[in-house]
Write a protein that holds these residues in place. Sequence first.
Motif, short mmCIF file in Angstrom:
data_model
loop_
_atom_site.label_atom_id
_atom_site.label_comp_id
_atom_site.label_asym_id
_atom_site.label_seq_id
_atom_site.Cartn_x
_atom_site.Cartn_y
_atom_site.Cartn_z
N ALA A 129 -12.97 -4.06 1.66
CA ALA A 129 -14.30 -3.53 1.35
C ALA A 129 -14.56 -3.59 -0.14
CB ALA A 129 -14.42 -2.10 1.86
N ASP A 130 -13.51 -3.45 -0.92
CA ASP A 130 -13.61 -3.60 -2.37
C ASP A 130 -13.66 -5.09 -2.69
OD1 ASP A 130 -13.39 -3.72 -5.09
OD2 ASP A 130 -11.52 -2.58 -5.22
N PRO A 131 -14.75 -5.60 -3.25
CA PRO A 131 -14.84 -7.04 -3.53
C PRO A 131 -13.81 -7.53 -4.55
CG PRO A 131 -16.67 -5.85 -4.54
CD PRO A 131 -15.97 -4.88 -3.64
N ARG A 132 -13.18 -6.60 -5.27
CA ARG A 132 -12.17 -6.99 -6.23
C ARG A 132 -10.75 -6.77 -5.70
NH1 ARG A 132 -14.52 -4.96 -12.17
NH2 ARG A 132 -16.35 -6.35 -12.17
N ALA A 133 -10.63 -6.59 -4.41
CA ALA A 133 -9.31 -6.36 -3.82
C ALA A 133 -8.40 -7.56 -4.06
CB ALA A 133 -9.45 -6.10 -2.32
N PHE A 134 -7.17 -7.27 -4.47
CA PHE A 134 -6.18 -8.32 -4.70
C PHE A 134 -4.86 -7.84 -4.11
CE2 PHE A 134 -2.82 -10.50 -6.95
CZ PHE A 134 -3.30 -11.79 -7.16
N VAL A 135 -4.22 -8.70 -3.32
CA VAL A 135 -2.94 -8.37 -2.69
C VAL A 135 -1.85 -9.21 -3.34
CG1 VAL A 135 -1.62 -8.25 -0.55
CG2 VAL A 135 -4.09 -7.85 -0.51
N ALA A 136 -0.86 -8.55 -3.93
CA ALA A 136 0.28 -9.25 -4.52
C ALA A 136 1.36 -9.36 -3.45
CB ALA A 136 0.81 -8.49 -5.73
N GLY A 137 1.79 -10.58 -3.18
CA GLY A 137 2.81 -10.80 -2.17
C GLY A 137 4.07 -11.38 -2.76
N ALA A 138 5.21 -10.99 -2.22
CA ALA A 138 6.49 -11.52 -2.70
C ALA A 138 7.43 -11.74 -1.53
CB ALA A 138 7.13 -10.54 -3.70
N THR A 139 8.01 -12.94 -1.48
CA THR A 139 8.94 -13.27 -0.39
C THR A 139 10.31 -13.65 -0.93
OG1 THR A 139 8.25 -15.60 -0.38
CG2 THR A 139 7.04 -14.08 1.05
N GLY A 140 10.53 -13.40 -2.22
CA GLY A 140 11.78 -13.82 -2.84
C GLY A 140 12.96 -12.89 -2.58
N ALA A 141 12.74 -11.79 -1.91
CA ALA A 141 13.82 -10.86 -1.56
C ALA A 141 13.45 -10.18 -0.25
CB ALA A 141 14.02 -9.84 -2.67
N VAL A 142 14.42 -9.55 0.37
CA VAL A 142 14.20 -8.86 1.64
C VAL A 142 14.62 -7.40 1.50
CG1 VAL A 142 14.79 -8.76 4.09
CG2 VAL A 142 14.57 -10.98 2.95
N GLY A 143 13.68 -6.50 1.73
CA GLY A 143 13.97 -5.09 1.69
C GLY A 143 14.46 -4.58 3.03
N MET A 171 2.66 -6.75 -0.82
CA MET A 171 3.36 -7.14 0.40
C MET A 171 4.80 -7.49 0.04
SD MET A 171 4.82 -9.66 2.36
CE MET A 171 4.18 -11.28 1.98
N GLY A 172 5.74 -6.82 0.71
CA GLY A 172 7.15 -7.15 0.55
C GLY A 172 7.76 -7.46 1.90
N LEU A 173 8.66 -8.44 1.93
CA LEU A 173 9.38 -8.75 3.16
C LEU A 173 10.48 -7.71 3.39
CD1 LEU A 173 9.97 -12.61 3.29
CD2 LEU A 173 8.25 -11.25 4.48
#
Length: 404
Positions: A129-143, A171-173
């Motif tokens: 809903a926020d037009p400036r929404a940004f999702v940072a994603g990382a797949t370089g490690a597994v939690g 987003m974290g794996l």
Amino acid sequence: MRNHWDVVEAGELMSRPGPDLIAGAPEPVRRLLEAVQALDPLIAAQRSQFDGARRLPDEVFAALADAGLFRLWLPGALGGPELSPLDFMRVVEAASALDGSVGWLVGNGGGMSRIGGYLGEAVAREWFADPRAFVAGATGAVGTATAVAGGYRLSGRWPFGSGAHHAARFMGLASVRPEDPVSPLLCCYLGRAEVTILDNWHVSGLRGTGSCDFEARDVFVPAAHVHPFLGPQPTQPGLLYRLPPVSVFAWSICGVPLGIASGAIASFAELACRKSRLGTRALLRDRETVQATVGRARATLRAARTFLIGAMTELMAAAETGGQRLVEARADIRIANAHAAETAMSVADELAASAGAAAIFESCALERAVRDVHAAAKHIAMSPNNYIVAGRLTLGLDPGTARF
């Protein structure tokens, strides 16, 4: 006019998005390319801040968001443009031709908007809903995700969180059974207040991306904020959301090196029209060796781009049929990514060599292009190991990796 899923012509070479390129683009790609072009003066004016701050200035980030460049794969049902993979690459290339860090964040942010096709509609609408929404994603490690009533308790540390300083979601794996190498991986989404950003992005290239580590300690994640990484069930009908996740995740940034190299060709052409070699009055552009270098750069870059477009076109078709065709298409998209990155590095390096000492100064666009393209090519999506996967399959072996 081409429709939403038409293929971009293989002969088109991206550089700074000029009027002719924009005029030939379908809607809404034309509007997005125009937006990229309009940002050129702002990016040029503030580029000197990118390296020192190791992140984009707030004004530049906000302008990218306001132009819709972080919503490229948001489903149409949620108000997004839902670009085809090929049109997506076209926009990422154009942004990367202006600046590698800008293109990298457009690819990452625009690519992560694809999660609107996997989350429940109510959650996706709230987050975007926020037009400036940004999702940072990382797949370089597994939690580690521990199942509890209503969701999971998540702990972990993830590297390369591009755009972390401006992200609203992370987003974290994670794995429910981290000791088991074949345990299903989960994409877990956290709010900004639930993570700690570690200011460790001290690098040579792509400095403006702010790709810091982030961590979470025993944070509750509702089940509605989690979906499988390798086999998510789409909540939207578009083909984009049915493509193999690993392939599409890699595709989101594969256009960056090509765009950087295209921008390097444009920058070198400008330099060659006004610079002469020491000891002679002849301009660089008048030397046949330089002319051949530029011609070869155009040829190799177009060839790499054609291979990349062909591989994605086949992947889209194979996703509808499945079977061995899809296996081979996944392998080809991997080697096309690696080949494109290698080609882009070679183009930037050769142009910098032809420019001579001018290319070692930070005031020269080629200096930035060289270090940015080398940094981009280090991403696992473009790793030379991709050739091994394709080679193994060709030789009758398994792919040798669980993330295929």
